[in-house]
Enzyme design. Structure first.
Site, mmCIF file in Angstrom:
data_model
loop_
_atom_site.group_PDB
_atom_site.id
_atom_site.type_symbol
_atom_site.label_atom_id
_atom_site.label_comp_id
_atom_site.label_asym_id
_atom_site.label_seq_id
_atom_site.Cartn_x
_atom_site.Cartn_y
_atom_site.Cartn_z
ATOM 1 N N HIS A 275 0.832 -1.204 0.000
ATOM 2 C CA HIS A 275 0.000 0.000 0.000
ATOM 3 C C HIS A 275 0.871 1.260 0.000
ATOM 4 C CE1 HIS A 275 -3.124 -2.809 2.106
ATOM 5 N NE2 HIS A 275 -2.933 -3.122 0.854
ATOM 6 N N ASN A 276 1.628 1.438 -1.058
ATOM 7 C CA ASN A 276 2.450 2.642 -1.224
ATOM 8 C C ASN A 276 1.562 3.735 -1.826
ATOM 9 O OD1 ASN A 276 3.814 0.013 -2.262
ATOM 10 N ND2 ASN A 276 5.519 1.131 -1.403
#
Lengths: 590, 240
Positions: free
Chosen positions: A518-519
């Site tokens: 989840h960048n």
């Protein structure tokens, strides 16, 4: 060498994952001539995800067959601006996908809507607690779009993916069995929840006994046969236990393949080119209009594809990389606080407590990507930030998504890593552990950002992206707060023992162990060009015929898995694009 | 349809896998036999295997080390019974051991803060080879004999020193202990198609059903206390 020039297209889409697929479909309906350029290979359910090869843990979860190869594309990382950044040489902390479908192939399917306050976080904090609780180096912002504006688009996205769940709030009415803290929905989920497996039910009861509000995890693993608006068919999940980091062979997990692409391939005005690696968005001489994109085809021939509209739809960090390489928008400079591209990179603060039950038969191989029970009692809108001394929140959950024995073998903490005791422990504890996980927000900070690396290059001679990122005291305080909650839950569940894995005050970001993919951030959305790369419709402020989709638009990370918000933003963007196509112009606010 | 860029690498591993199988005798000879009739536990003993990647001394050392990592004593198979050395030999010879997918461009700073990740200029296979050599030298120096010649107590002590990073590994070999243990566990628990987990012994031991992959009815609360009744199957259709 001059690039070979192809006939002009109306729209060039860079990257064929979730957002590229949806935008291609929505704009195809407008009759536009569209090309989608995907740098990885074609991937189809048959033969790429077929059973039984798809159950090979080594190939998928350790060799990362569906993920980006660092030798083709990677970045460098450092903790602070004074440090030398070094390359992310082998995959660990996060796993960008490669190929058609992108990371939408290998996600678990967990779907969330952010709480309404998360989309106007700075305003919410200021109004509720006062601006002085925001640390000096924290750069949280409002998204520029409200939950109310996005609600129809959340709904449409959830109907696209056949989202399962129980609504906790329909138009303000709180409903039994759902998440009572969620923002109001216009309607029930399209599919009922998946059945919960034994570990999740055990957690459900313990949470309820503690006065919390448990509900089944929602997401894109179909619980019934389902047909979406594009005529794509999903079949009910069989709990095979091969979801995260795998493609779905059963047409149950929502992905671009199962929800959009076979319908898209029927469209005569959409062309998909795989192994088309976009090097740069080309600009007019005044730098204010994109003229198309240059890419390398599978033979490494340089091709110029002219287009009236360019949609950058890659993974968030790759969106930012392409903007920087193309000279679109001013690069962010943390020293001066100027520029915007690369600003507000954020990640996700994960933690959890493994709890062991010698009497259990959890059968962890009975798994689905969204299997699980969650509570949002410690969510962003539920916490008094002034009292607790941090800004942020988490959802807490238990779910057994897989029982793959190399990667999923939690053992009590006094167990040695090898030897006779290790062997005895894997026999004794396999199937007798669950993880009470905290999936937490991560705020944005002045010195957490993305720019171009001065030293390291990719195989095409371009500078790698450079990530400057570390954990900050605010987010550590948030996650330590969650540790007390998950340990209390482990105690309430009467486990034989438990051990926690949480960051502490001395923790620095470690890029080696897997954490989450989840960048977010780096090309954030907003209403002020001084603090955002794209406007509230995800259109570049600087080059208005370039639009940038996906989680690179998040000004800080939400407490949830990002895909639900990415899906809603994509439909919101598609609606604005329809308007723009009829009357191309810079889109002003409003 | 576009060419699948995995094709060379995965074609390569298949070819190498078959080659390894022919040498190691683990699957190729049995392939013509109906799956249900096969008993993969009666395969070529490790001392008759000719490794593809490792030389004779390395092979003896590797066998001795993984025998301490996952010993034969007690419940469950040991690493040798499970064929772990064959797995590691094939892994090192293949694309993964050759680090074909890793970013290997310099400059390298192998002594950097470990949080910044793997930074050695060496491939996985080079690190395993270099680490084995370094460790055996250390054993000769500290214990007066090669690791494979030590008694059980000294083997445990020496391997403990290696895993606790007390053998003076140079920075470019820093990841050797972690990588070797990781490969050992991969060989123990991965599908037998990769050369380890012979006879699915490790899966049978812990109760993992392998490639069965269809368990919806087991979410029924009435079955919570019921153990899963079937043993494992492998990707090629064998039953344990």
């Amino acid at each position: 060498m001059m690039a070979r020039k192809l006939p002009k297209k109306d729209v060039a889409i860079v990257g064929l994952g979730w957002t590229g697929s949806i935008l291609a479909m929505e704009l195809a309906k407008e009759g536009l001539d569209i090309v989608a350029l995907e740098r990885g290979p074609m991937r189809r359910t048959v033969n790429d995800f077929r059973y039984p090869e798809n159950t090979d843990e080594l190939t998928h979860a350790h060799y990362f067959k569906l993920m980006q190869r660092p030798h083709e594309s990677t970045l460098t990382m450092r903790h602070s601006t004074g440090q030398r950044a070094l390359p992310y040489r082998r995959l660990g902390s996060f796993l960008p996908g490669i190929g058609v479908g992108g990371a939408g192939v290998h996600w678990n399917g967990q779907n969330w809507r952010p709480e309404a306050a998360e989309l106007r976080l700075r305003s919410y904090v200021t109004e509720t607690f006062g601006a002085d609780i925001i640390p000096d180096d924290m750069q949280i912002q409002d998204w520029g779009v409200t939950y109310e504006e996005l609600e129809p688009h959340f709904d449409r996205w959830e109907r696209l993916i056949g989202c399962t769940g129980i609504a906790g709030n329909i138009k303000g009415e709180i409903r039994a069995g759902g998440n009572p803290f969620e923002a109001p929905r216009s309607a029930e989920y399209p599919l009922p929840p998946l059945p919960q497996a034994s570990a999740s039910r055990r957690f459900h009861k313990a949470a309820e006994d503690m006065g919390l509000h448990p509900f089944p995890r929602s997401g894109g693993n179909a619980s019934r046969a389902y047909v979406n608006e594009y005529g794509m068919q999903l079949g009910p999940c069989t709990y095979c236990g091969f979801c995260e980091w795998y493609g779905c062979y059963n047409y149950s997990k929502a992905s671009p393949q199962t929800c959009v692409l076979d319908a898209l391939y029927q469209r005569p005005n959409v062309e998909v080119r795989t192994e088309a690696n976009v090097m740069k968005v080309e600009l007019s001489s005044d730098g204010k209009t994109a003229t198309g994109v240059t890419y390398l085809d599978e033979n490494h021939e340089e091709i110029f594809q002219p287009a009236d509209l360019v949609l950058i739809c890659a993974f968030p960090i790759h969106n930012v990389h392409l903007l920087l390489l193309s000279g679109i928008g001013e690069p962010y400079d943390p020293a001066r606080g100027s520029g915007v591209v690369g600003r507000n990179y954020a990640y996700q603060m994960m933690g959890g407590t493994d709890a062991f039950f010698s009497d259990a038969q959890f059968k962890p191989f009975v798994g689905a990507g969204i299997e699980g029970t969650c509570v949002l009692d410690y969510g962003i809108e539920q916490i008094d930030f002034a009292r607790e001394g941090f800004i942020g929140g988490s959802y807490i959950s238990v779910g057994l998504t897989n029982g793959q024995p190399i990667r999923s073998m939690p053992l009590p903490e006094d167990t040695p890593a090898w030897g006779a005791e290790w062997k005895q422990a894997v026999g004794k504890w396999y199937g007798k552990a669950l993880n009470i996980g905290s999936h937490g927000s991560n705020m944005s900070y002045r010195d957490c950002y993305l720019d171009l690396d001065p030293t390291y290059r990719d195989p095409f001679g371009r500078p790698l992206l450079r990530m400057t990122f570390d954990w900050k005291p605010n987010d550590i305080r948030m996650t330590r707060f969650m540790q007390r909650r998950t340990e209390a839950l482990a105690q309430a569940m009467e486990s034989d023992s438990f051990n926690s894995s949480y960051k502490d005050e001395d923790s620095h970001y470690d890029i080696r162990p897997y954490q989450t993919t989840h960048n977010v951030g780096g090309a954030v959305m907003g209403t002020d060009p001084a603090t955002s790369v794209v406007n509230r419709y995800l259109q570049s402020w600087d080059v208005p015929n370039v639009w940038v989709s996906g989680a690179s638009a998040f000004p800080q990370n939400i407490q949830f898995n990002p895909t639900g918000a990415v899906g809603a933003l994509t439909y919101w963007m598609a609606e604005a694009l329809r308007d723009y196509i009829r009357n191309p112009r810079p889109m002003m606010r409003g | 349809m576009a060419r699948h860029p995995d094709a060379p690498a995965w074609g390569e591993i298949t070819r190498r896998g078959l080659l390894g199988a022919a040498l190691g005798g683990t699957t190729l000879a049995a392939a013509a036999v109906p799956a249900l009739a096969r008993d993969t536990r009666n395969e070529v003993p490790l001392d008759q295997v000719t490794p593809t990647f490792f030389g004779p001394q390395e092979w003896a050392l590797l066998i001795a080390i993984v025998d301490v990592f996952i010993p034969a004593d007690g419940d469950g198979p040991g690493a040798l019974e499970a064929g772990v050395p064959v797995f590691i030999d094939r892994q090192m010879a293949g694309f993964w051991g050759q680090s074909e997918w890793w970013y290997m461009e310099g400059p390298h700073h192998p002594d950097a803060d470990p949080n910044l990740g793997f930074q050695s200029p060496l491939t996985l296979a080079e690190i395993i080879r270099g680490g084995l050599s370094h460790f055996d030298d250390w054993c000769r120096d500290q214990h007066g004999a090669a690791f494979a010649e030590l008694g059980a107590e000294d083997r445990n002590k020496a391997l403990g020193a290696l895993m606790d990073e007390k053998t003076g590994l140079p920075p470019e070999l820093r990841d050797f202990p972690d990588f070797l243990l990781t490969s050992t566990k991969q060989g123990y628990f991965s599908d037998p198609r990769h050369g380890g987990n012979r006879g699915m012994l490790a899966w049978s031991y812990i109760g993992y059903p392998g490639a069965r992959a269809n368990f919806l009815s087991w979410t029924n609360p009435a079955r919570d206390a019921e153990p899963y009744p079937l043993g494992p199957v492998s990707i090629n259709g064998d039953r344990a």
